[in-house]
Design a protein around this motif. Structure first.
Motif, PDB file in Angstrom:
ATOM      1  N   ASN A  51       0.848  -1.201   0.000  1.00  0.00           N
ATOM      2  CA  ASN A  51       0.000   0.000   0.000  1.00  0.00           C
ATOM      3  C   ASN A  51       0.876   1.240   0.000  1.00  0.00           C
ATOM      4  OD1 ASN A  51      -2.837  -0.933   0.110  1.00  0.00           O
ATOM      5  ND2 ASN A  51      -2.145  -1.955   1.980  1.00  0.00           N
ATOM      6  N   THR A  52       1.231   1.696  -1.195  1.00  0.00           N
ATOM      7  CA  THR A  52       2.044   2.903  -1.289  1.00  0.00           C
ATOM      8  C   THR A  52       1.135   4.110  -1.455  1.00  0.00           C
ATOM      9  OG1 THR A  52       3.998   3.886  -2.322  1.00  0.00           O
ATOM     10  CG2 THR A  52       2.408   2.839  -3.799  1.00  0.00           C
TER      11      THR A  52
ATOM     12  N   VAL B 211      -1.947   4.513   7.465  1.00  0.00           N
ATOM     13  CA  VAL B 211      -3.134   4.270   6.660  1.00  0.00           C
ATOM     14  C   VAL B 211      -3.280   2.773   6.370  1.00  0.00           C
ATOM     15  CG1 VAL B 211      -2.080   4.468   4.352  1.00  0.00           C
ATOM     16  CG2 VAL B 211      -4.462   5.182   4.717  1.00  0.00           C
ATOM     17  N   ALA B 212      -2.170   2.038   6.563  1.00  0.00           N
ATOM     18  CA  ALA B 212      -2.203   0.589   6.342  1.00  0.00           C
ATOM     19  C   ALA B 212      -1.233  -0.095   7.302  1.00  0.00           C
ATOM     20  CB  ALA B 212      -1.853   0.262   4.897  1.00  0.00           C
ATOM     21  N   PRO B 213      -1.552  -0.108   8.616  1.00  0.00           N
ATOM     22  CA  PRO B 213      -0.643  -0.738   9.584  1.00  0.00           C
ATOM     23  C   PRO B 213      -0.422  -2.209   9.258  1.00  0.00           C
ATOM     24  CG  PRO B 213      -2.788  -0.278  10.567  1.00  0.00           C
ATOM     25  CD  PRO B 213      -2.776   0.418   9.253  1.00  0.00           C
TER      26      PRO B 213
ATOM     27  N   SER C  37     -11.667   2.730   6.400  1.00  0.00           N
ATOM     28  CA  SER C  37     -12.301   3.973   5.965  1.00  0.00           C
ATOM     29  C   SER C  37     -11.752   4.478   4.630  1.00  0.00           C
ATOM     30  CB  SER C  37     -12.100   5.063   7.023  1.00  0.00           C
ATOM     31  OG  SER C  37     -10.733   5.456   7.098  1.00  0.00           O
ATOM     32  N   VAL C  38     -10.747   3.792   4.100  1.00  0.00           N
ATOM     33  CA  VAL C  38     -10.046   4.271   2.913  1.00  0.00           C
ATOM     34  C   VAL C  38     -10.254   3.317   1.739  1.00  0.00           C
ATOM     35  CG1 VAL C  38      -7.784   4.837   1.935  1.00  0.00           C
ATOM     36  CG2 VAL C  38      -8.322   5.456   4.291  1.00  0.00           C
ATOM     37  N   ILE C  39     -10.583   3.886   0.580  1.00  0.00           N
ATOM     38  CA  ILE C  39     -10.667   3.130  -0.667  1.00  0.00           C
ATOM     39  C   ILE C  39      -9.435   3.437  -1.499  1.00  0.00           C
ATOM     40  CG2 ILE C  39     -11.975   2.763  -2.801  1.00  0.00           C
ATOM     41  CD1 ILE C  39     -14.474   3.639  -1.289  1.00  0.00           C
ATOM     42  N   ALA C  40      -8.745   2.404  -1.945  1.00  0.00           N
ATOM     43  CA  ALA C  40      -7.514   2.574  -2.705  1.00  0.00           C
ATOM     44  C   ALA C  40      -7.810   2.783  -4.193  1.00  0.00           C
ATOM     45  CB  ALA C  40      -6.612   1.359  -2.519  1.00  0.00           C
ATOM     46  N   ALA C  41      -6.795   3.267  -4.908  1.00  0.00           N
ATOM     47  CA  ALA C  41      -6.879   3.391  -6.365  1.00  0.00           C
ATOM     48  C   ALA C  41      -6.905   1.996  -6.982  1.00  0.00           C
ATOM     49  CB  ALA C  41      -5.694   4.190  -6.884  1.00  0.00           C
ATOM     50  N   LYS C  42      -7.084   1.951  -8.300  1.00  0.00           N
ATOM     51  CA  LYS C  42      -7.173   0.664  -9.012  1.00  0.00           C
ATOM     52  C   LYS C  42      -6.081   0.568 -10.063  1.00  0.00           C
ATOM     53  CE  LYS C  42     -12.233   0.393  -8.549  1.00  0.00           C
ATOM     54  NZ  LYS C  42     -12.373   1.698  -7.847  1.00  0.00           N
ATOM     55  N   LEU C  43      -5.567  -0.654 -10.253  1.00  0.00           N
ATOM     56  CA  LEU C  43      -4.572  -0.946 -11.275  1.00  0.00           C
ATOM     57  C   LEU C  43      -5.107  -2.011 -12.225  1.00  0.00           C
ATOM     58  CD1 LEU C  43      -1.219  -1.201  -9.240  1.00  0.00           C
ATOM     59  CD2 LEU C  43      -2.000   0.713 -10.627  1.00  0.00           C
ATOM     60  N   THR C  44      -4.885  -1.807 -13.527  1.00  0.00           N
ATOM     61  CA  THR C  44      -5.273  -2.792 -14.536  1.00  0.00           C
ATOM     62  C   THR C  44      -4.144  -2.916 -15.546  1.00  0.00           C
ATOM     63  OG1 THR C  44      -7.567  -2.052 -14.310  1.00  0.00           O
ATOM     64  CG2 THR C  44      -7.061  -3.503 -16.152  1.00  0.00           C
TER      65      THR C  44
ATOM     66  N   ASP D 235       0.738  -0.749 -15.857  1.00  0.00           N
ATOM     67  CA  ASP D 235      -0.661  -0.823 -15.443  1.00  0.00           C
ATOM     68  C   ASP D 235      -1.330   0.539 -15.558  1.00  0.00           C
ATOM     69  OD1 ASP D 235      -0.630  -3.578 -14.607  1.00  0.00           O
ATOM     70  OD2 ASP D 235       0.515  -2.956 -12.844  1.00  0.00           O
ATOM     71  N   LEU D 236      -2.617   0.534 -15.880  1.00  0.00           N
ATOM     72  CA  LEU D 236      -3.419   1.746 -15.851  1.00  0.00           C
ATOM     73  C   LEU D 236      -3.736   2.063 -14.399  1.00  0.00           C
ATOM     74  CD1 LEU D 236      -4.887   3.714 -17.870  1.00  0.00           C
ATOM     75  CD2 LEU D 236      -6.940   2.382 -17.382  1.00  0.00           C
ATOM     76  N   LEU D 237      -3.393   3.275 -13.940  1.00  0.00           N
ATOM     77  CA  LEU D 237      -3.647   3.706 -12.562  1.00  0.00           C
ATOM     78  C   LEU D 237      -4.859   4.619 -12.552  1.00  0.00           C
ATOM     79  CD1 LEU D 237      -2.908   4.088  -9.573  1.00  0.00           C
ATOM     80  CD2 LEU D 237      -1.258   5.842 -10.278  1.00  0.00           C
ATOM     81  N   ASP D 238      -5.885   4.239 -11.809  1.00  0.00           N
ATOM     82  CA  ASP D 238      -7.156   4.969 -11.812  1.00  0.00           C
ATOM     83  C   ASP D 238      -7.500   5.407 -10.396  1.00  0.00           C
ATOM     84  OD1 ASP D 238      -9.647   5.985 -12.286  1.00  0.00           O
ATOM     85  OD2 ASP D 238     -10.534   4.119 -13.031  1.00  0.00           O
ATOM     86  N   PHE D 239      -7.597   6.728 -10.189  1.00  0.00           N
ATOM     87  CA  PHE D 239      -7.948   7.281  -8.881  1.00  0.00           C
ATOM     88  C   PHE D 239      -9.461   7.441  -8.706  1.00  0.00           C
ATOM     89  CE2 PHE D 239      -3.642   9.584  -9.132  1.00  0.00           C
ATOM     90  CZ  PHE D 239      -3.005   8.569  -8.433  1.00  0.00           C
ATOM     91  N   THR D 240     -10.245   7.111  -9.722  1.00  0.00           N
ATOM     92  CA  THR D 240     -11.696   7.281  -9.630  1.00  0.00           C
ATOM     93  C   THR D 240     -12.261   6.495  -8.445  1.00  0.00           C
ATOM     94  OG1 THR D 240     -11.802   7.468 -12.034  1.00  0.00           O
ATOM     95  CG2 THR D 240     -13.874   7.074 -10.873  1.00  0.00           C
ATOM     96  N   GLY D 241     -12.965   7.180  -7.560  1.00  0.00           N
ATOM     97  CA  GLY D 241     -13.566   6.520  -6.409  1.00  0.00           C
ATOM     98  C   GLY D 241     -12.634   6.328  -5.236  1.00  0.00           C
ATOM     99  N   ALA D 242     -11.324   6.611  -5.419  1.00  0.00           N
ATOM    100  CA  ALA D 242     -10.372   6.442  -4.326  1.00  0.00           C
ATOM    101  C   ALA D 242     -10.523   7.570  -3.303  1.00  0.00           C
ATOM    102  CB  ALA D 242      -8.949   6.415  -4.861  1.00  0.00           C
ATOM    103  N   THR D 243     -10.192   7.283  -2.046  1.00  0.00           N
ATOM    104  CA  THR D 243     -10.328   8.243  -0.956  1.00  0.00           C
ATOM    105  C   THR D 243      -9.165   9.229  -0.949  1.00  0.00           C
ATOM    106  OG1 THR D 243     -11.401   6.534   0.378  1.00  0.00           O
ATOM    107  CG2 THR D 243     -10.632   8.503   1.535  1.00  0.00           C
ATOM    108  N   ASN D 244      -9.486  10.508  -0.943  1.00  0.00           N
ATOM    109  CA  ASN D 244      -8.466  11.549  -0.836  1.00  0.00           C
ATOM    110  C   ASN D 244      -8.116  11.736   0.641  1.00  0.00           C
ATOM    111  OD1 ASN D 244      -6.842  13.796  -0.904  1.00  0.00           O
ATOM    112  ND2 ASN D 244      -8.335  15.143  -1.896  1.00  0.00           N
ATOM    113  N   ILE D 245      -6.904  11.335   1.026  1.00  0.00           N
ATOM    114  CA  ILE D 245      -6.499  11.405   2.434  1.00  0.00           C
ATOM    115  C   ILE D 245      -5.609  12.611   2.721  1.00  0.00           C
ATOM    116  CG2 ILE D 245      -6.728   8.913   2.751  1.00  0.00           C
ATOM    117  CD1 ILE D 245      -3.662   8.723   2.625  1.00  0.00           C
ATOM    118  N   ALA D 246      -5.457  13.511   1.750  1.00  0.00           N
ATOM    119  CA  ALA D 246      -4.629  14.704   1.965  1.00  0.00           C
ATOM    120  C   ALA D 246      -5.204  15.540   3.096  1.00  0.00           C
ATOM    121  CB  ALA D 246      -4.565  15.537   0.695  1.00  0.00           C
TER     122      ALA D 246
END
Length: 465
Positions: free
Chosen positions: A266-267, A361-363, A370-377, A340-351
């Motif tokens: 989880n980067t 954010v990922a112990p 509470s956090v949704i990650a980006a997607k890779l394809t 991979d295609l990196l897609d931030f759509t729907g991902a949680t903005n934690i800034a």
């Protein structure tokens, strides 16, 4: 000026495609169309062994009567450092490339030429160094990684050329983002939020635990929080339509599972408003799930990301790979090298949240619920031997100079200029050969590695129709 205009038109298409990041259509890989190489013992303009692609930025590109022609910046990293870091002056190389229109089922041979090299310097004009940072440099803005020589320590990994010709370069040591003039002189530097900064015993400590000759090792060897050693800002891309600069950490921070190779997946990605490159404003921050794969024993491993590029429709491509496999290192067969295609759509903005501090954010690698990650394809599998064979290359045995080398770390995207397929692009991917040659020379001394690893560029064609 024709080639520059072509690239300007190409970049301008981002304006109409900036909202396409949510598009469901996956780019279609039309395969490997060209490949070229430069010899491992090549010397740069300063007489040092040439180091290849930690980062790439295309300068110009055009279609010719015979095929394609262009030039690009290629960024080497901190120098030959198998036995530790050296006082290598960090620099940028300018290369040109041309290749004929490929025949069906074959990859054209690309001709590569090193045109020139220039150094990266601090605000006072002092060359930056690849030496592992053992101090804090306070002479160039924020607290920056500093060497025992008083120079700024820089481990450059990605490069973006801005419209005015100046350069943005990302770094592993900080991790940091540097703004340079087009000639390589430092203008400003930006450090990320606290969560990214390497801390040891409550203090900022930029060492990557790769000390040069007679230099002390850090205590402790690994940071307690922040980026892991040698896992800084590997990927960076600019959307010229929105002026958004996105950087991605190579793997998870220490507090997010980065203390173990099996839990570092989880980067994080940071998105800045780069309207003023000397006053970057953080707009968004996302968790990026790195790819995982199985080794021969069934163990799950994590592929670290190595580069980020932007498509003309505004979508991002992320290059990730495994380690210790390929020509020049012990392992002969890579298990993961993909774009991979990196897609931030729907991902949680934690800034701006507590996750920007020391709250994980990922112990231990487990993403906060509470956090949704980006997607890779996956878009390109670089280990596809059927495609590599078009250029006389392969992944795996025989373990020779035609076996792809370990580190593929730079990427550029240019138009294919095909009127029948106007949305097709070419993806240029170059390796980082780590300065490996049996006839090396750097920082005034000769050296001999165990193998000659050429600089290589592979060219793939993608369709965005």
């Amino acid at each position: 000026m024709k080639s520059l205009t072509c690239l300007s038109v190409f970049a301008a298409t981002l304006l109409t495609g900036v909202m396409a990041s949510a598009a469901s259509d996956l780019p279609v890989n039309k395969g490997l169309v060209a490949a070229g190489r430069l010899p491992a013992d090549l010397r740069d303009s300063f007489g040092d062994t040439f180091g290849s692609g930690s980062g790439m930025s295309v300068l110009d590109w055009k279609k010719t009567d015979k095929g394609y022609q262009g030039s690009f910046l290629l960024l080497p990293d901190r120098g030959y450092n198998v036995e530790g870091t050296t006082d290598y002056s960090t620099r940028v190389n300018v290369l040109s490339m041309s290749f004929a229109a490929p025949e069906i089922g074959k990859a054209a041979t690309a001709e590569l030429t090193l045109d020139k090299t220039f150094l990266l310097t601090d605000k006072a004009g002092k060359a930056m160094t690849g030496l592992d940072p053992v101090a804090i440099n306070k002479d160039n803005g924020p607290d920056l990684p500093g060497a025992s020589t008083g120079a700024v320590s820089l481990d450059p990994e990605a490069i973006v050329r801005l419209p005015d010709g100046s350069l943005m370069i990302s770094d592993e040591y900080g991790p940091a983002i540097y703004h340079f003039t087009g000639e390589g002189k430092l203008v400003s530097a930006t450090l990320p939020p606290q969560a990214f900064l390497p801390m040891r015993k409550g203090s900022l400590n930029f060492s990557s635990n790769n000390p040069g000759a007679n230099a002390p090792k850090p205590d402790p060897e690994d940071p307690e929080t922040g980026r892991q050693n040698n896992q800084g800002f590997e990927g960076m891309a600019l959307n010229p339509a929105t002026q958004e600069l996105t950087v991605v950490l190579q793997s998870a921070t220490r507090q997010d599972g980065g203390e173990k190779k099996t839990t570092r997946f989880n980067t994080r990605a940071l998105v800045y408003d780069a309207t003023n490159p000397d006053a970057l404003k953080l707009k968004a921050e996302y968790v990026v799930p790195l790819p995982t794969f199985k080794d021969a024993e069934g163990k799950t491993l994590v592929a670290a990301q190595s580069e980020l590029s932007i498509l003309p429709d505004g979508r991002l491509l992320l290059l990730s790979r495994d380690s210790n496999n390929g020509w020049g290192v012990k392992g002969e067969s890579s298990l993961y090298r993909r774009v991979d295609l990196l897609d931030f759509t729907g991902a949680t903005n934690i800034a701006g949240t507590d996750f920007d501090g020391l709250k994980p954010v990922a112990p231990k690698g487990q993403l906060d619920p509470s956090v949704i990650a980006a997607k890779l394809t996956t878009v390109i599998d670089m280990n596809d031997n059927a495609e590599l064979a078009k250029a006389g290359l392969h992944n795996g045995a025989p373990h020779d100079a035609s076996d792809l080398s370990e580190k593929w770390e730079s990427m550029g995207i240019v138009p294919a200029f095909d009127p029948e397929h106007p949305k097709d692009v070419l993806v240029l991917i170059a390796n980082d050969n780590d300065f490996l040659t049996t006839r090396g020379h750097q920082v005034g001394a000769d050296y001999k590695a165990d193998a000659d690893v050429d600089t290589m560029v592979l060219v793939y064609r993608l369709s965005l129709d």
